[in-house]
Design a protein around this motif. Sequence first.
Motif, short mmCIF file in Angstrom:
data_model
loop_
_atom_site.label_atom_id
_atom_site.label_comp_id
_atom_site.label_asym_id
_atom_site.label_seq_id
_atom_site.Cartn_x
_atom_site.Cartn_y
_atom_site.Cartn_z
N LEU A 104 65.52 -3.33 72.71
CA LEU A 104 66.04 -4.18 73.78
C LEU A 104 67.57 -4.11 73.82
CD1 LEU A 104 63.76 -7.35 73.66
CD2 LEU A 104 63.83 -5.57 75.41
N MET A 105 68.17 -4.00 72.64
CA MET A 105 69.64 -3.93 72.58
C MET A 105 70.14 -2.68 73.32
SD MET A 105 71.84 -4.01 69.18
CE MET A 105 71.25 -2.37 68.83
N TYR A 106 69.43 -1.56 73.12
CA TYR A 106 69.86 -0.34 73.83
C TYR A 106 69.49 -0.43 75.31
CZ TYR A 106 71.00 1.53 69.26
OH TYR A 106 71.56 1.71 68.02
N GLN A 109 71.91 -2.78 77.01
CA GLN A 109 73.30 -2.30 76.90
C GLN A 109 74.22 -3.35 76.27
OE1 GLN A 109 73.93 0.59 80.24
NE2 GLN A 109 72.60 -0.83 81.31
N VAL A 110 73.75 -3.88 75.17
CA VAL A 110 74.50 -4.95 74.49
C VAL A 110 75.87 -4.45 74.02
CG1 VAL A 110 74.50 -6.43 72.43
CG2 VAL A 110 72.43 -6.23 73.83
N GLU A 111 75.91 -3.24 73.44
CA GLU A 111 77.20 -2.74 72.93
C GLU A 111 78.22 -2.54 74.05
OE1 GLU A 111 77.00 -3.39 69.26
OE2 GLU A 111 78.65 -2.04 69.81
N PRO A 112 77.86 -1.84 75.17
CA PRO A 112 78.85 -1.70 76.26
C PRO A 112 79.32 -3.06 76.78
CG PRO A 112 77.01 -0.20 76.60
CD PRO A 112 76.67 -1.00 75.39
N TYR A 113 78.44 -4.04 76.88
CA TYR A 113 78.89 -5.36 77.35
C TYR A 113 79.80 -6.05 76.34
CZ TYR A 113 76.14 -5.33 81.64
OH TYR A 113 75.66 -5.03 82.89
N ARG A 114 79.56 -5.82 75.05
CA ARG A 114 80.46 -6.40 74.03
C ARG A 114 81.86 -5.80 74.19
NH1 ARG A 114 79.77 -10.81 71.53
NH2 ARG A 114 80.75 -10.10 69.60
N ASP A 126 74.70 -0.48 85.71
CA ASP A 126 73.34 -0.24 86.23
C ASP A 126 72.31 -0.54 85.15
OD1 ASP A 126 74.05 0.43 88.72
OD2 ASP A 126 73.87 2.60 88.45
N GLN A 127 71.29 -1.30 85.50
CA GLN A 127 70.32 -1.73 84.49
C GLN A 127 68.97 -1.05 84.71
OE1 GLN A 127 70.62 -3.69 81.62
NE2 GLN A 127 68.64 -2.70 81.43
N PRO A 128 68.64 -0.06 83.86
CA PRO A 128 67.31 0.55 84.00
C PRO A 128 66.20 -0.45 83.63
CG PRO A 128 68.59 1.67 82.28
CD PRO A 128 69.40 0.50 82.74
N ALA A 129 65.00 -0.19 84.13
CA ALA A 129 63.84 -1.01 83.76
C ALA A 129 63.24 -0.47 82.47
CB ALA A 129 62.81 -0.94 84.88
N ALA A 130 62.60 -1.36 81.72
CA ALA A 130 61.91 -0.90 80.49
C ALA A 130 60.89 0.18 80.83
CB ALA A 130 61.24 -2.09 79.81
N GLY A 216 66.96 11.18 80.09
CA GLY A 216 66.50 9.79 80.25
C GLY A 216 67.51 8.91 80.96
N VAL A 217 67.04 7.76 81.41
CA VAL A 217 67.91 6.84 82.15
C VAL A 217 68.99 6.19 81.27
CG1 VAL A 217 66.24 6.25 83.96
CG2 VAL A 217 66.26 4.94 81.81
N LEU A 218 68.85 6.29 79.95
CA LEU A 218 69.87 5.70 79.07
C LEU A 218 71.02 6.67 78.79
CD1 LEU A 218 67.65 3.76 76.47
CD2 LEU A 218 68.79 2.86 78.51
N GLY A 219 70.89 7.90 79.31
CA GLY A 219 72.01 8.85 79.23
C GLY A 219 72.07 9.61 77.92
N GLY A 220 71.04 9.58 77.13
CA GLY A 220 71.01 10.32 75.86
C GLY A 220 70.15 9.59 74.86
N PRO A 221 69.77 10.29 73.78
CA PRO A 221 68.83 9.67 72.84
C PRO A 221 69.45 8.74 71.80
CG PRO A 221 69.09 12.01 72.36
CD PRO A 221 70.02 11.70 73.50
#
Length: 313
Positions: A104-106, A109-114, A126-130, A216-221
Amino acid sequence: MSLLIAIRGWSPDQWVERFSKAAHPRPVFDARAAFDPAAIRYAAVWKPEPGLLARLPNLRAIFNLGAGVDALIGDPTLPDVPLCRIVNADLTARMTEYVVLQCLMYLRQVEPYRRLQSERRWQPIDQPAATDVRVGIMGMGVLGQDAAEVLVRLGFRVAGWSRSPKAVAGVETFAGEEGLAPFLARTDILVVLLPLTPETRGILNRDLFRRLARDGVLGGPFLVNAGRGGLQVEADILAALDDGTLKAASLDVFETEPLPASSPLWAHPGVIITPHVAADSTPEALVEGILANIALHEREGRLNDVVDRRTGY
Ligand code: NDP
Ligand code: OXD
């Protein structure tokens, strides 16, 4: 029944107290004090001193106080008596919490928001769906299957990889060497819940990271390892983070524990470190179950959760 408690790396006090109360009036011995080796029938242990168990001539069974038995199997003097591991709802739930937290943290996007918060910037990302994120779980045993079930309920696209083929509702399953490449190629978040065995040692290396999905929608593994530190090549994780092969890594386990202060992992911005606490063993959750297993052995000569010495888990 006479039980020896031998624990290193954790504080033994609460374990000895809980076992002594729950087993009363049967004798419980603390390996830190003097005891008669011939009196011991059962041993409950975590990373005991190598050779200790071999000095117990009447030992009938060993109870590892964790799920992973690699530290015991690695002791060439380990006596040839049944070795049981922990299979327990509390420990499983703790591991599932850890895995779901990292995924859920990835996803969120908890780190970018921090980082944005530290710059006082109000900037939606942009928020991808699970349902667009593919989690791949290496190790579909007790812990992997439970985590998979919860991730599926949250909407993630979950796959699992194991040694033998499995059918798990809502999960795409892969097995063995031939299943590894297609499993990795569809995985955005790699969750590792494998045991450490001769086959799995060093499996998390640069070559494996290169085979993860890059579309992937998260931009990398991302990598989440809560299995064992011996599964990972830490120099390869650092190199993969630095060249973008991995976006980030959550590591609960390490090649050397405690992780030395000199390790570059501590300061790497892409690494989240926890000190081997993904799923703690607690006396409150585990003591009664171990005593029930001993009672089963005394009554019927059989045991639950016995480790297969050939596979090493
Ligand atoms: P299980 O024995 O139930 O499951 C192990 C899984 O790994 C099985 O699915 C097994 O396949 C698979 N596996 C083993 N070897 C291979 C291989 N060579 N190739 C592919 N798959 C393989 O273990 P648990 O789920 O109970 O625990 C897993 C590990 O988690 C423990 O061994 C321990 O190291 C770690 N752990 C870490 C904790 C922490 O706090 N960080 C706490 C608790 C556990 P198959 O199903 O085919 O046999
Ligand atoms: C375990 C552990 O194996 O705590 O249970 O690592």
